[in-house]
Every structure is written in structure tokens, then in C-alpha cells.
Design a protein around this motif. Sequence first.
Motif, PDB file in Angstrom:
ATOM      1  N   THR A  18     -15.511  -0.078   1.701  1.00  0.00           N
ATOM      2  CA  THR A  18     -14.280  -0.335   2.455  1.00  0.00           C
ATOM      3  C   THR A  18     -13.136   0.195   1.615  1.00  0.00           C
ATOM      4  O   THR A  18     -12.909  -0.270   0.499  1.00  0.00           O
ATOM      5  CB  THR A  18     -14.089  -1.845   2.700  1.00  0.00           C
ATOM      6  N   ILE A  19     -12.446   1.176   2.135  1.00  0.00           N
ATOM      7  CA  ILE A  19     -11.415   1.830   1.337  1.00  0.00           C
ATOM      8  C   ILE A  19     -10.119   1.014   1.369  1.00  0.00           C
ATOM      9  O   ILE A  19      -9.883   0.220   2.270  1.00  0.00           O
ATOM     10  CB  ILE A  19     -11.145   3.274   1.785  1.00  0.00           C
ATOM     11  N   VAL A  44      -5.677   1.290   0.599  1.00  0.00           N
ATOM     12  CA  VAL A  44      -4.563   2.229   0.619  1.00  0.00           C
ATOM     13  C   VAL A  44      -3.806   2.096  -0.698  1.00  0.00           C
ATOM     14  O   VAL A  44      -3.637   0.991  -1.214  1.00  0.00           O
ATOM     15  CB  VAL A  44      -3.643   1.906   1.822  1.00  0.00           C
ATOM     16  N   VAL A  46      -5.085   7.233   0.780  1.00  0.00           N
ATOM     17  CA  VAL A  46      -6.073   6.190   0.552  1.00  0.00           C
ATOM     18  C   VAL A  46      -6.515   6.292  -0.902  1.00  0.00           C
ATOM     19  O   VAL A  46      -6.416   7.352  -1.511  1.00  0.00           O
ATOM     20  CB  VAL A  46      -7.291   6.336   1.498  1.00  0.00           C
ATOM     21  N   ILE A  79      -9.390   6.481  -3.263  1.00  0.00           N
ATOM     22  CA  ILE A  79     -10.844   6.639  -3.314  1.00  0.00           C
ATOM     23  C   ILE A  79     -11.322   6.921  -4.732  1.00  0.00           C
ATOM     24  O   ILE A  79     -12.456   7.335  -4.942  1.00  0.00           O
ATOM     25  CB  ILE A  79     -11.351   7.721  -2.332  1.00  0.00           C
ATOM     26  N   ASP A  98     -14.645  10.024   7.406  1.00  0.00           N
ATOM     27  CA  ASP A  98     -13.381   9.732   6.716  1.00  0.00           C
ATOM     28  C   ASP A  98     -12.191  10.111   7.592  1.00  0.00           C
ATOM     29  O   ASP A  98     -11.412   9.279   8.022  1.00  0.00           O
ATOM     30  CB  ASP A  98     -13.319  10.411   5.344  1.00  0.00           C
ATOM     31  N   SER A 148       2.640   9.422   5.427  1.00  0.00           N
ATOM     32  CA  SER A 148       2.302   8.168   4.763  1.00  0.00           C
ATOM     33  C   SER A 148       0.953   7.657   5.234  1.00  0.00           C
ATOM     34  O   SER A 148       0.440   8.077   6.268  1.00  0.00           O
ATOM     35  CB  SER A 148       3.365   7.110   5.062  1.00  0.00           C
ATOM     36  N   VAL A 149       0.391   6.766   4.456  1.00  0.00           N
ATOM     37  CA  VAL A 149      -0.847   6.086   4.835  1.00  0.00           C
ATOM     38  C   VAL A 149      -0.590   4.587   4.677  1.00  0.00           C
ATOM     39  O   VAL A 149      -0.031   4.162   3.670  1.00  0.00           O
ATOM     40  CB  VAL A 149      -2.025   6.523   3.941  1.00  0.00           C
ATOM     41  N   ALA A 150      -0.938   3.813   5.686  1.00  0.00           N
ATOM     42  CA  ALA A 150      -0.651   2.372   5.653  1.00  0.00           C
ATOM     43  C   ALA A 150      -1.891   1.568   6.002  1.00  0.00           C
ATOM     44  O   ALA A 150      -2.818   2.074   6.630  1.00  0.00           O
ATOM     45  CB  ALA A 150       0.468   2.048   6.636  1.00  0.00           C
ATOM     46  N   GLU A 151      -1.885   0.321   5.594  1.00  0.00           N
ATOM     47  CA  GLU A 151      -2.956  -0.595   6.003  1.00  0.00           C
ATOM     48  C   GLU A 151      -2.664  -1.026   7.433  1.00  0.00           C
ATOM     49  O   GLU A 151      -1.520  -1.293   7.768  1.00  0.00           O
ATOM     50  CB  GLU A 151      -2.925  -1.880   5.153  1.00  0.00           C
TER      51      GLU A 151
END
Lengths: 249, 314
Positions: free
Chosen positions: A16-17, A19, A26, A28, A121, A219-222
Amino acid sequence: MKILVPVKRVVDHHVTISVKPDGSDVDIAGVKMAINPFDEIAVEEALRLKESGQATEVVAISIGTAASQDVLRHALAMGADRAILLETDAELQPLGVAKLLKAIADRETPQLLIVGKQAIDGDAGQVGQMLAALLGIGQATFASTLKIADGEVEVAREVEGGIETVAIKLPAVVTADLRLNEPRFVKLPNLMMAKKKPIETIAAADLGVDFTPRLKRLSVAEPQARAAGVKLNSVEELVAKLKNEAGVL
Amino acid sequence: MSKILVLAEHDGHQLKIASRQAVTAAQAFNGGVDLLVVGADTAAVAASAAQVAGVARVLRADAAHLAHPLAEDVAALVLSIAGEYDVILAGHSHFSKNVLPRVAALLDVAMPSDVIEIQANNTYVRPIYAGNALLTIQSQDPKQVLTVRGTRFKAAVAGANVSGAVAEIATVAVPAATGAARWVSEEKNVGDRPELGEAPVVVSGGRSLGERFEEVLGPLADKLHGALGATRAAVDAGFAPNDLQVGQTGTIVAPDLYIAVGVSGAAQHLAGIKDSKVIVAINHDPDAPIFNVADYGLVADLFETIPALVKALG
Ligand SMILES: Cc1cc2nc3c(=O)[nH]c(=O)nc-3n(C[C@H](O)[C@H](O)[C@H](O)COP(=O)(O)OP(=O)(O)OC[C@H]3O[C@@H](n4cnc5c(N)ncnc54)[C@H](O)[C@@H]3O)c2cc1C
Ligand SMILES: Cc1cc2nc3c(=O)[nH]c(=O)nc-3n(C[C@H](O)[C@H](O)[C@H](O)COP(=O)(O)OP(=O)(O)OC[C@H]3O[C@@H](n4cnc5c(N)ncnc54)[C@H](O)[C@@H]3O)c2cc1C
């Protein structure tokens, strides 16, 4: 008949990745990586065609950093004849991946290209269709069975509400769905042997293909988490809650 | 003002809900929305589509070879009119997933897929990693080609142009069949249940149902006028048909009521149900991850509970 199978190195599906706190990507770093499960199915299908005498050669190809040798070794250990690494540390997006694969397909001239239906992914699900379009050939996506006959590949496709069967002239692109087969277990001695097999490495930048990303990552968000609800004691209580509290009955 | 083309899907009579959801998503681009309807005889569909709120024009593409439209032919058709449009958009269905990446590649543009939010300046939000992260991207391309997750957009009302404003219906020329592919047959699971992706109620089962999948869950689905869904494990084992798989790599659903029966709640399954309004979980393991997302849970044996539930619903 030569078969080309693109294989991608992705985060293992058990992971489970999370952020990164700065929301740039993300995180990793250090997580377990593996061959994209759909690509493993694609390799398996190619090998079965070879083992049944319908194909002569199975070539695996991956685009990425030197680390992608892992997944090529996995394909070799399963039984692929050759492996090609298109090496780059640049960010990749489906259109760029498809263009790079086209350059290799032009060189290798496979009759069949079996691609995963999606990478778990990016979840884009585009590379196979884009590749077929760029090559100017037909495609059968979401394959659950595949049969070669009379210069065509006949594919049962998993679609809404059932199965659709189409026949595509070769050369063709097929994208593998989950039910196409169950990939073989890779035995340790095969993996050891695959470590010794050569991998042809080509610098992606040398192919004269523009694979610059067109989508700028902002952007990357939860995602917002769903709150856990309540455990109830009886069926009657459940029906009452659904009627009076949730209002869904 | 931008011009937007929505690639529609229909059942021969009317648009699928996903296409009306795509029409709503299209309004985010502030332009005129044309709807492309593809088939062998689209007269009836076009007439009903012309009454969908927010549609400026319905384009009919009729040809014998489009009776069972193939990706190669539909892509060629869309490309033949793509020059007029700034945005080409559709629901994230098997049909569009098959066609639009072809269109995007031939237009040499990237394609945001399964978009859940459209922001200003060609900026989109889409889930990645089985919905465990949300990626915001901005397209640098002159033309936008995208698919949207229908459940995130309210369906445009059918028959809402009551003010008499029925959209214009026009006919487009259809390019000849490419000949690269041929349609052979189809096997649709017939039945009276609603389509999984559109049903307001979904009853889903896991592998623990075994051979009794339909026998146990069918009556509950029918009582609630819902659709059946399944986990990958149930499908792989042959207990449920392939097209019932719900999740990251199956169908994404967002019904008012989702009842998960003997479903452990793997990340790949949850990715397909998180937007449901109310989730009910029935599982005999109190620690099953499904309870972390369920609004209501029953820790109980499913084989006893489901018949009791059917009975309690009267
Ligand atoms: C937030 C985020 C950050 C990312 N950062 C990076 C990064 O820094 N560097 C990076 O390399 N990637 C990165 N990626 C991944 C990259 O964007 C995707 O690999 C690319 O967009 C392809 O999309 P996909 O894999 O979802 O394609 P899909 O269309 O889902 O892939 C389908 C199939 O295409 C084939 N395929 C796809 N990619 C490859 C490949 N590389 N080699 C061989 N076959 C392939 C496989 O057969 C696969 O099953 C990132 C992705 C995200 C979401
Ligand atoms: C590439 C990839 C893609 C995938 N895509 C998907 C996808 O799209 N959708 C999907 O669903 N999965 C997907 N999976 C599989 C997923 O990881 C899980 O394996 C799967 O969802 C588990 O299914 P299950 O809940 O039926 O089975 P299990 O995990 O075995 O759970 C069975 C549950 O039933 C309960 N149970 C057993 N007997 C009873 C009883 N009598 N009464 C009540 N409860 C009982 C148990 O407590 C358990 O929680 C994917 C996996 C991979 C690798």
C-alpha cells in the motif's frame, strides 16, 4: 511468428503506497517492486503460443532504468527467448511509451504484440491501444481467450455485460486481461539461469523518438478516507438503519 | 468558446447513463457540446439524445459496419471530425477505453483517463495506485482527449429540454471500414437485473460463496432491484461471470447501497467501491478490512444472514 511482450516494473500489488508529505509524488522508496501482473499474464500467453508451436520467438521489452532488468529476468526465467531494455531515467507517460515501443516494433517486426491491459501503478490502460494506432494495425483489448488462425488472432474480450469476440488481422496488438491464463510459477534454478542471459540494452534517447511527458504533474494527494461505521447485532437492526438512518431502502 | 465532442454509448434506444454523466462533465469546458452517436440505425437514439439537457447538437454516424462498432472504425470516424473540436470526451467504459487512446495517439496528444475532477486550464484529477493516491495533472496539448469516471458526475437529465429546446440532429459521413478487424460474436448475460455500473443497489459476493453464489445472493439482489457484483477471487474461481468483477481492474461502482457479502476488502476491491453512498459488510471475521470502509457491519455467517435479510426485507 515472433511475439513482442512489453513488461513494466511496478510496485508489488501487496504494497500500500503512501504519498510524500510535500505532495510532489507517491513515496515508493525501498518498496518491493515486481513485474506488472497483467504483463506476466501476457508473457505466459506468448510462451503458451510458442510451446504449442504457433510462435517461434518471444521477446520481452521494458522501458525504464537499469532496475527494470529485474522484470526482464523474470520474463526470461519464465521462458522468454530474448530481452531488451530501453534505458532511460526520464518520466514516462503512455504516449511516450507507445512511441518507444513502436520504434522497437518497427525494428523487430513481430506478428503479435501482447501488452498488459493496464499497469497497476499508473492505471492508465492506454499503451496497447496507442501502440496499435501508431503501428496502423488492429487491436483486441481485454482479452480473456486468444486463438491464432488463418492470419488472424481471434480474441474473446471482457466487456460490460459479457463477452465480445473479434478477429484481428495479424500483425495485431492484444491486451491481456486477468482471465487469459494463470502464469506459471518461476522456479529458482530458472531464475538463476536467467541471471546469466544477456539483456540487450538500448538508450531510449538514441531512438530518435520524442517521449517528453505531455501531462505536467502538479501534485499527488491522499484520497479522503471513508470513516469506519458501526457494527450491528442483527439483521433487523440493519434493515432499520438502512430504512430510517441511511434512507436507502 | 471551446467546442466539445462527447462520444456516446447507447443500447439502441437511449443513451447509457455514463454518456449523460459525460455530458455533465463536458460542461466544465464552457462550450457547445456535440454528442456523437454511432450505430447501424441511430434514429431512435438520436431523437432521445437530442432531449438530454446540455446537448447542443447530436451527430448521427450510421453505417452497416457500425452495428457492432470496432475500435479501429470508431477511431477513424472520430478522427475524421476531430479537427472541429477542442475537447473529445467520453465515459470511462470498455467502449471508450478501447477507442479513445487510439484517437489520442493519432492526434499526438496525451490522454488523461478515468478523470474524477475537471479544473480550470486543462487540469485534471485522477486516481492512481488503485485509488490510494490522487494525481493532479495539467495537459500541455492543444487538444484534450479524456475519459471521465461517470459516478463522479451527475447524469444530465434525459428529456429535460422541455422548454422545447430540442438539440439539432445532423448526420456525419462515415469513413469506410478499416478492415483491420472483424466482429465475430457476443455473449451477453441476459437477465432482468440492471447493469452493474449503473445500478442504484449492488450486492457483491466473495469467493466464500462458492457454487452457491447465485442461489444465495440472487434473491437479495432481486428484492432490492439491484445488480450482482463479485470479487476477483469469486470470478477467478468460476463462481461468478467475468463481467461482475468490481474493483481496480474490474468495474468501478458508486451505488446508493453496496452490500459486500463474504468480501475481505482487499485494496483492489475497495478501489472500486469507495464512492458508494452506503456500504454494508457481512463477514464472519470481525477483523476483515472491509469493516474499515463499511457504514454498517454484521459479523455473521453469510449463509444464515442473507436468507434472513431477504426475509426481513419483506
Ligand atoms: C505520480 C506518478 C509518478 C510517476 N513517476 C514516474 C517516474 O518518475 N519515472 C517513471 O518511469 N515512471 C513514472 N510514473 C509511471 C508512468 O507515468 C507510467 O509508467 C506511464 O504513464 C505509463 O502508464 P501506465 O503504465 O499506466 O500505462 P498502461 O497503459 O496502463 O500500461 C499498459 C501496458 O503497457 C506496457 N507498458 C507500460 N509502461 C511500460 C514500460 N515502461 N515498459 C514496458 N512496457 C510498458 C505494459 O505492457 C503495460 O501492461 C509515474 C506515475 C505516476 C502516477
Ligand atoms: C493485478 C490484480 C488485480 C486485482 N483486481 C481486483 C479487482 O478488480 N477486484 C477484486 O475484487 N479483487 C482484485 N484483485 C484481488 C484482490 O487482491 C483479492 O485477492 C480479492 O479481492 C479477494 O477476494 P475475496 O474477498 O472474495 O476473497 P478472500 O480475500 O479470500 O476473502 C474471503 C472473505 O470471506 C469471509 N468469509 C468466508 N466464509 C464466510 C462465511 N461463511 N460468512 C461470512 N464471511 C465469510 C472471510 O472472512 C474473508 O474475509 C486483484 C489482484 C491483483 C493481483
